[in-house]
Motif scaffolding. Structure first.
Motif, mmCIF file in Angstrom:
data_model
loop_
_atom_site.group_PDB
_atom_site.id
_atom_site.type_symbol
_atom_site.label_atom_id
_atom_site.label_comp_id
_atom_site.label_asym_id
_atom_site.label_seq_id
_atom_site.Cartn_x
_atom_site.Cartn_y
_atom_site.Cartn_z
ATOM 1 N N ILE A 1 3.485 -2.728 -9.397
ATOM 2 C CA ILE A 1 4.230 -1.552 -8.920
ATOM 3 C C ILE A 1 5.720 -1.860 -8.963
ATOM 4 C CG2 ILE A 1 4.721 -0.077 -6.924
ATOM 5 C CD1 ILE A 1 1.773 -0.612 -6.061
ATOM 6 N N TYR A 2 6.091 -3.015 -8.459
ATOM 7 C CA TYR A 2 7.502 -3.417 -8.449
ATOM 8 C C TYR A 2 8.083 -3.431 -9.865
ATOM 9 C CZ TYR A 2 11.747 -5.959 -7.415
ATOM 10 O OH TYR A 2 13.066 -6.338 -7.305
ATOM 11 N N SER B 1 11.682 7.368 0.672
ATOM 12 C CA SER B 1 10.336 7.641 1.195
ATOM 13 C C SER B 1 9.949 6.714 2.344
ATOM 14 C CB SER B 1 9.307 7.513 0.058
ATOM 15 O OG SER B 1 9.564 8.481 -0.931
ATOM 16 N N LEU C 1 5.709 11.386 -4.750
ATOM 17 C CA LEU C 1 5.353 10.321 -3.811
ATOM 18 C C LEU C 1 5.208 10.844 -2.385
ATOM 19 C CD1 LEU C 1 4.801 7.374 -3.137
ATOM 20 C CD2 LEU C 1 7.271 6.988 -3.045
ATOM 21 N N LEU D 1 6.507 6.551 4.599
ATOM 22 C CA LEU D 1 5.639 5.375 4.491
ATOM 23 C C LEU D 1 5.441 4.703 5.852
ATOM 24 C CD1 LEU D 1 7.055 4.039 1.125
ATOM 25 C CD2 LEU D 1 4.692 4.783 1.505
ATOM 26 N N SER E 1 2.727 1.219 -13.646
ATOM 27 C CA SER E 1 1.841 2.006 -12.785
ATOM 28 C C SER E 1 0.368 1.909 -13.159
ATOM 29 C CB SER E 1 2.260 3.481 -12.805
ATOM 30 O OG SER E 1 3.570 3.616 -12.355
ATOM 31 N N ARG F 1 10.932 0.109 -3.569
ATOM 32 C CA ARG F 1 11.339 0.844 -4.775
ATOM 33 C C ARG F 1 11.863 2.246 -4.487
ATOM 34 N NH1 ARG F 1 7.809 1.768 -9.336
ATOM 35 N NH2 ARG F 1 9.777 2.478 -10.195
ATOM 36 N N LEU G 1 6.248 0.048 -2.452
ATOM 37 C CA LEU G 1 6.720 1.425 -2.652
ATOM 38 C C LEU G 1 7.974 1.685 -1.810
ATOM 39 C CD1 LEU G 1 3.321 3.354 -2.780
ATOM 40 C CD2 LEU G 1 4.971 3.103 -4.662
ATOM 41 N N ASP H 1 7.203 -1.546 -12.217
ATOM 42 C CA ASP H 1 7.058 -0.185 -12.765
ATOM 43 C C ASP H 1 5.982 -0.115 -13.845
ATOM 44 O OD1 ASP H 1 7.591 2.515 -12.768
ATOM 45 O OD2 ASP H 1 9.249 2.365 -14.191
ATOM 46 N N ALA I 1 4.758 8.187 -8.300
ATOM 47 C CA ALA I 1 5.817 7.711 -7.409
ATOM 48 C C ALA I 1 7.168 8.346 -7.722
ATOM 49 C CB ALA I 1 5.920 6.188 -7.485
ATOM 50 N N MET J 1 -0.188 7.801 -5.266
ATOM 51 C CA MET J 1 1.168 7.426 -4.859
ATOM 52 C C MET J 1 1.835 6.536 -5.916
ATOM 53 S SD MET J 1 0.218 6.805 -0.829
ATOM 54 C CE MET J 1 1.520 5.638 -0.498
ATOM 55 N N ILE J 2 1.052 5.643 -6.502
ATOM 56 C CA ILE J 2 1.587 4.739 -7.531
ATOM 57 C C ILE J 2 1.906 5.517 -8.807
ATOM 58 C CG2 ILE J 2 1.018 2.802 -9.057
ATOM 59 C CD1 ILE J 2 -0.775 1.761 -6.665
#
Length: 195
Positions: A46-47, A108, A168, A112, A51, A104, A101, A49, A164, A160-161
């Protein structure tokens, strides 16, 4: 909800994985640890990118998380330590996804944080009832079903991923809502169980 009602459809695949791992002499707790490492790896993707790879890795982690329990039941090696590892590592994977998330997508973070609070409340009820009530299932603790179980969590984490960059907050808020409903369901059931 999906875990409770859909488990019988995926059990053959889970049991197949359990037999394969037992055949190569892996222990249930080793697979639990492997599920944790794969789940944390999803956070790394995820970090970075990535996905789709993150979602595939997350679901592989979830599969391994199901396989370890099937292995423990099949080999008659259910243990309190294994149960503790399983429940704790599940939360670590979920919180890793939420944390990455939040890193990044700082806009949000409040959403979260509220999601994390609902997960905490839901799991507090779940674990407290599990500790205080008599076990009546195949797991090593009393399992309280609800609208948001592990599969629904994985579905929402995946959404969510994948979305995002666009939706998100929508998926965070929907996930928070279904966990809120689950809190209400579990609290009502807890009142009946613990009378």
């Amino acid at each position: 909800m999906l875990d409770t009602y859909g488990r019988r459809y995926v059990n053959p695949l889970i049991n197949f994985g359990a037999k394969c791992f037992l055949k190569i002499k892996l222990k249930p707790n080793e697979v639990t640890l492997l599920a944790l490492m794969v789940g944390i790896l999803a956070g790394l993707f995820i970090y970075l990118d990535k996905s789709i790879i993150a979602v595939i890795t997350l679901w592989l982690s979830g599969y391994l998380d199901s396989v370890d329990g099937a292995m423990a039941r099949e080999s008659k090696k259910i243990s309190p330590l294994g149960t503790l590892m399983d429940i704790t590592f599940d939360r670590i994977v979920e919180l890793t996804i939420i944390l990455v998330l939040a890193v990044r997508f700082p806009e949000s973070r409040l959403n979260l944080l509220i999601l994390t609070m609902t997960i905490l409340i839901s799991m507090t009820i779940f674990l407290t009832v599990g500790a205080l009530a008599k076990n009546n299932g195949i797991k090593s603790f009393r399992y309280q079903a609800g609208l948001a179980e592990r599969s629904e969590g994985f579905i929402f984490l995946s959404l969510m991923i994948i979305f995002a960059n666009t939706y998100l907050n929508l998926f965070i808020n929907l996930f928070t809502l279904i966990i809120g409903i689950t809190i209400f369901q579990r609290a009502i059931e807890a009142k009946k169980i613990l009378k």
